[in-house]
Motif scaffolding. Sequence first.
Motif, PDB file in Angstrom:
ATOM      1  N   LEU A   1      -5.649 -10.119  -5.313  1.00  0.00           N
ATOM      2  CA  LEU A   1      -5.104  -9.065  -4.442  1.00  0.00           C
ATOM      3  C   LEU A   1      -4.780  -7.840  -5.277  1.00  0.00           C
ATOM      4  O   LEU A   1      -4.276  -7.954  -6.400  1.00  0.00           O
ATOM      5  N   ILE A   2      -5.102  -6.675  -4.749  1.00  0.00           N
ATOM      6  CA  ILE A   2      -4.626  -5.404  -5.304  1.00  0.00           C
ATOM      7  C   ILE A   2      -4.161  -4.539  -4.147  1.00  0.00           C
ATOM      8  O   ILE A   2      -4.590  -4.725  -3.005  1.00  0.00           O
ATOM      9  N   ASN A   3      -3.277  -3.616  -4.435  1.00  0.00           N
ATOM     10  CA  ASN A   3      -2.849  -2.700  -3.379  1.00  0.00           C
ATOM     11  C   ASN A   3      -3.631  -1.383  -3.464  1.00  0.00           C
ATOM     12  O   ASN A   3      -4.487  -1.192  -4.334  1.00  0.00           O
ATOM     13  N   ARG A   4      -3.339  -0.502  -2.531  1.00  0.00           N
ATOM     14  CA  ARG A   4      -4.100   0.752  -2.411  1.00  0.00           C
ATOM     15  C   ARG A   4      -3.967   1.617  -3.656  1.00  0.00           C
ATOM     16  O   ARG A   4      -4.939   2.225  -4.107  1.00  0.00           O
ATOM     17  N   ARG A   5      -2.764   1.660  -4.248  1.00  0.00           N
ATOM     18  CA  ARG A   5      -2.554   2.496  -5.423  1.00  0.00           C
ATOM     19  C   ARG A   5      -3.431   2.028  -6.585  1.00  0.00           C
ATOM     20  O   ARG A   5      -4.021   2.844  -7.303  1.00  0.00           O
ATOM     21  N   THR A   6      -3.528   0.714  -6.769  1.00  0.00           N
ATOM     22  CA  THR A   6      -4.388   0.171  -7.816  1.00  0.00           C
ATOM     23  C   THR A   6      -5.836   0.535  -7.557  1.00  0.00           C
ATOM     24  O   THR A   6      -6.582   0.912  -8.469  1.00  0.00           O
TER      25      THR A   6
ATOM     26  N   ASP B   1       0.824  -1.213   0.000  1.00  0.00           N
ATOM     27  CA  ASP B   1       0.000   0.000   0.000  1.00  0.00           C
ATOM     28  C   ASP B   1       0.855   1.260   0.000  1.00  0.00           C
ATOM     29  O   ASP B   1       0.474   2.294  -0.553  1.00  0.00           O
ATOM     30  N   ILE B   2       2.016   1.188   0.651  1.00  0.00           N
ATOM     31  CA  ILE B   2       2.902   2.345   0.690  1.00  0.00           C
ATOM     32  C   ILE B   2       3.550   2.574  -0.670  1.00  0.00           C
ATOM     33  O   ILE B   2       3.796   3.710  -1.079  1.00  0.00           O
ATOM     34  N   ALA B   3       3.803   1.484  -1.385  1.00  0.00           N
ATOM     35  CA  ALA B   3       4.496   1.588  -2.669  1.00  0.00           C
ATOM     36  C   ALA B   3       3.697   2.445  -3.645  1.00  0.00           C
ATOM     37  O   ALA B   3       2.474   2.442  -3.660  1.00  0.00           O
ATOM     38  N   GLY B   4       4.419   3.193  -4.463  1.00  0.00           N
ATOM     39  CA  GLY B   4       3.762   4.046  -5.456  1.00  0.00           C
ATOM     40  C   GLY B   4       3.318   3.281  -6.680  1.00  0.00           C
ATOM     41  O   GLY B   4       2.525   3.783  -7.475  1.00  0.00           O
ATOM     42  N   ALA B   5       3.840   2.061  -6.860  1.00  0.00           N
ATOM     43  CA  ALA B   5       3.473   1.249  -8.023  1.00  0.00           C
ATOM     44  C   ALA B   5       2.134   0.564  -7.801  1.00  0.00           C
ATOM     45  O   ALA B   5       1.652   0.428  -6.671  1.00  0.00           O
ATOM     46  N   LEU B   6       1.529   0.119  -8.904  1.00  0.00           N
ATOM     47  CA  LEU B   6       0.300  -0.673  -8.836  1.00  0.00           C
ATOM     48  C   LEU B   6       0.701  -2.139  -8.712  1.00  0.00           C
ATOM     49  O   LEU B   6       1.664  -2.588  -9.349  1.00  0.00           O
ATOM     50  N   PHE B   7      -0.026  -2.915  -7.889  1.00  0.00           N
ATOM     51  CA  PHE B   7       0.208  -4.351  -7.772  1.00  0.00           C
ATOM     52  C   PHE B   7      -1.116  -5.079  -7.946  1.00  0.00           C
ATOM     53  O   PHE B   7      -2.108  -4.741  -7.290  1.00  0.00           O
ATOM     54  N   VAL B   8      -1.110  -6.061  -8.836  1.00  0.00           N
ATOM     55  CA  VAL B   8      -2.303  -6.875  -9.079  1.00  0.00           C
ATOM     56  C   VAL B   8      -1.864  -8.339  -9.133  1.00  0.00           C
ATOM     57  O   VAL B   8      -0.924  -8.679  -9.867  1.00  0.00           O
ATOM     58  N   VAL B   9      -2.538  -9.192  -8.355  1.00  0.00           N
ATOM     59  CA  VAL B   9      -2.281 -10.633  -8.384  1.00  0.00           C
ATOM     60  C   VAL B   9      -3.502 -11.319  -8.976  1.00  0.00           C
ATOM     61  O   VAL B   9      -4.629 -11.095  -8.520  1.00  0.00           O
ATOM     62  N   LEU B  10      -3.282 -12.142  -9.999  1.00  0.00           N
ATOM     63  CA  LEU B  10      -4.356 -12.901 -10.641  1.00  0.00           C
ATOM     64  C   LEU B  10      -4.147 -14.381 -10.399  1.00  0.00           C
ATOM     65  O   LEU B  10      -3.000 -14.850 -10.332  1.00  0.00           O
ATOM     66  N   ASP B  11      -5.245 -15.142 -10.264  1.00  0.00           N
ATOM     67  CA  ASP B  11      -5.118 -16.586 -10.178  1.00  0.00           C
ATOM     68  C   ASP B  11      -5.030 -17.179 -11.579  1.00  0.00           C
ATOM     69  O   ASP B  11      -5.008 -16.454 -12.582  1.00  0.00           O
ATOM     70  N   ARG B  12      -4.993 -18.504 -11.667  1.00  0.00           N
ATOM     71  CA  ARG B  12      -4.800 -19.151 -12.974  1.00  0.00           C
ATOM     72  C   ARG B  12      -5.981 -18.910 -13.921  1.00  0.00           C
ATOM     73  O   ARG B  12      -5.867 -19.086 -15.133  1.00  0.00           O
ATOM     74  N   ASP B  13      -7.132 -18.496 -13.357  1.00  0.00           N
ATOM     75  CA  ASP B  13      -8.296 -18.194 -14.194  1.00  0.00           C
ATOM     76  C   ASP B  13      -8.374 -16.729 -14.590  1.00  0.00           C
ATOM     77  O   ASP B  13      -9.325 -16.306 -15.247  1.00  0.00           O
TER      78      ASP B  13
ATOM     79  N   ALA C   1     -10.940  -2.169  -2.746  1.00  0.00           N
ATOM     80  CA  ALA C   1     -10.276  -3.441  -3.043  1.00  0.00           C
ATOM     81  C   ALA C   1     -11.242  -4.612  -3.012  1.00  0.00           C
ATOM     82  O   ALA C   1     -11.169  -5.513  -3.853  1.00  0.00           O
ATOM     83  N   ASP C   2     -12.174  -4.627  -2.035  1.00  0.00           N
ATOM     84  CA  ASP C   2     -13.074  -5.777  -1.927  1.00  0.00           C
ATOM     85  C   ASP C   2     -14.055  -5.865  -3.091  1.00  0.00           C
ATOM     86  O   ASP C   2     -14.641  -6.917  -3.340  1.00  0.00           O
ATOM     87  N   ALA C   3     -14.230  -4.753  -3.832  1.00  0.00           N
ATOM     88  CA  ALA C   3     -15.100  -4.796  -5.012  1.00  0.00           C
ATOM     89  C   ALA C   3     -14.351  -5.303  -6.242  1.00  0.00           C
ATOM     90  O   ALA C   3     -14.975  -5.659  -7.243  1.00  0.00           O
TER      91      ALA C   3
END
Length: 613
Positions: A295-300, A278-290, A308-310
């Motif tokens: 997971l997403i961070n605050r910047r995303t 969340d502190i990082a300025g970059a966007l982070f997105v984790v996708l499963d195999r589908d 995030a929960d939506a």
Amino acid sequence: MRHENAEPGIQRSLIVFAVLLTALAATSLYSYLLFHVIAEFVTIVIAIAVFIVAWNARTMLDNSYLLVTGIGLLFVAGIELLHTLAYKGMGIFVGYDANLPTQLWIATRYLLAVTLLVAPFMIRRKPEPWKVFSIFAGISGILLLSIFVVPVFPDCYIEGVGLTPFKVWSEYIISALLALGAVAVYQRRSAFSPWVVNHLVAAIVVAIASELAFTLYVSVYGISNLIGHLLMVLSFGFIYLAFVETGIRQPYAVLFTDLVASEEQLRREKDRLRQYLDIAGALFVVLDRDGRVTLINRRTSEILGYPADAVVGEPWIERFLPPGVQARHRALFLGLMRGDAESGRYAKTPVLTADGSERIIEWHNTVLRDDAGAACGTLSSGEDITERQYAEEALRQANAKLNLLSGITRHDILNQINVARAYIDFAGEGGGDSAIPTYLERARAAVDEIQKQVEFSRDYQDLGVKAPAWQRPKDLIRESVADLALPAGVRVRTDLAGLEVYADPMVKKVFYNLIDNAVRHGGAVTEVRFSYVKCGQDLTIVCEDDGTGIPESEKEAIFREAYKRRYGHGLFLVSGILGITGMTIRETGVFGEGARFEIRVPNGGWRCGDGDV
């Protein structure tokens, strides 16, 4: 685990023990010996049950408290069985009086107190089960030898007199040892679930009360003795709830206390990792195999405009990428899952935000793998390069426009110089010709035009020099009005709320020229109005006046550089400034009703700070 979260079965057990104690006390009215046998056998059964749970779980235990306690309670149960069989009135050990069962009782109490005191200090150690078993067997053997074979164990009860000082002081010492055991358990409570800690401490506190009750009786059938045995049963009842009932119904609370601690530590590490993301300025997105978001961070979340929960659980490509790029990026994702890591390692993707706009993200994609090495998802780190893209495009367009301008300006200036030189030559050859003033006037006009070209070039060369930025048209219009010093009776009205546009810093000249042209060329203009309207994902800024308007045949020509003889370079400059960030302008008014200029702002080039459009 908290008491209020305990299963109904454990709550029922508490009720059962309350009923049992009442029924047990009632049996003493019929036969004290029967009461004593039942009370002792209840504690013996519980002690053996704790041993069975501990011994069978010894290979799984990271916490050695249960193992040490279980083995100790097995030997406590053994000596207590002898105490029960030796009790006055049982008639099994011939030739012994009430001193024997009292000695055996004190032996069990010392063994129990030492067990509960030592066990907390063995929590993080890994003693060999058979070694612990052998130590307790040796201690128990010595106690029994000192009572039966080599009778050196001090007397504890004298018929007709009652308890000996050794017995009474032993109860106090045992109580002190038990209290220290309770303190040791509480100090190491992080190794247990709250349920186990509470019931262990309660068991020890009740055991202390039981020991103190046993310092008061004179007869082994007396009321103090009865109370002591009832408290003893209650104490073992708490032990049952802590170890046996909980160990069977909720085994992780006893057998896997370190697992609970590990899970808590893992949760803390996960929370810490999320904080870092969340502190990082970059966007982070984790996708499963589908391809669904895990997971997403605050910047995303901020970029998308969704909590995030939506976002978690949604299909990333179908939900957050524009339709036109979905097929290509789905192919890239599938390539990553198949092992073609290089094909989709870097990608530049527009993403859809909650307000319908697009942001351009540059992604670095990494394949996540499970323990077997199979691809199980992706981790993407991204940077929002929307403004950078606009700036790069603006620079490209500015260079192109400057190259065009330099050619046009050079051509026009040379033409005007030739005109000026021709009229000067005419004037020089004419002598007293009356046409000389006319020639000179035309030469002066040519020079003036050259000056205008140079001044326009000075303005135009600033296009794209500075990076585009977010600016408020409402503020720029207000400043332009102040600079123009409009005639009395002309009003400029704005309805732009908190609108911001991403434009070249020279965009103020756009509004300046629109207002200036309306006043100078619109006839009897009394009002200039600015407003906006959303058009799909784009936005249109509208400038209207109540003047004469622009003839249909001139609506496109007014934006050309060649149209300068009537309007100068104003609208040509306006078009160039807007084009830097992809904006366009056109005139759509009705001639005779007033001019209407529409500035089209592309998706991503506008935003509303004070509310949605």
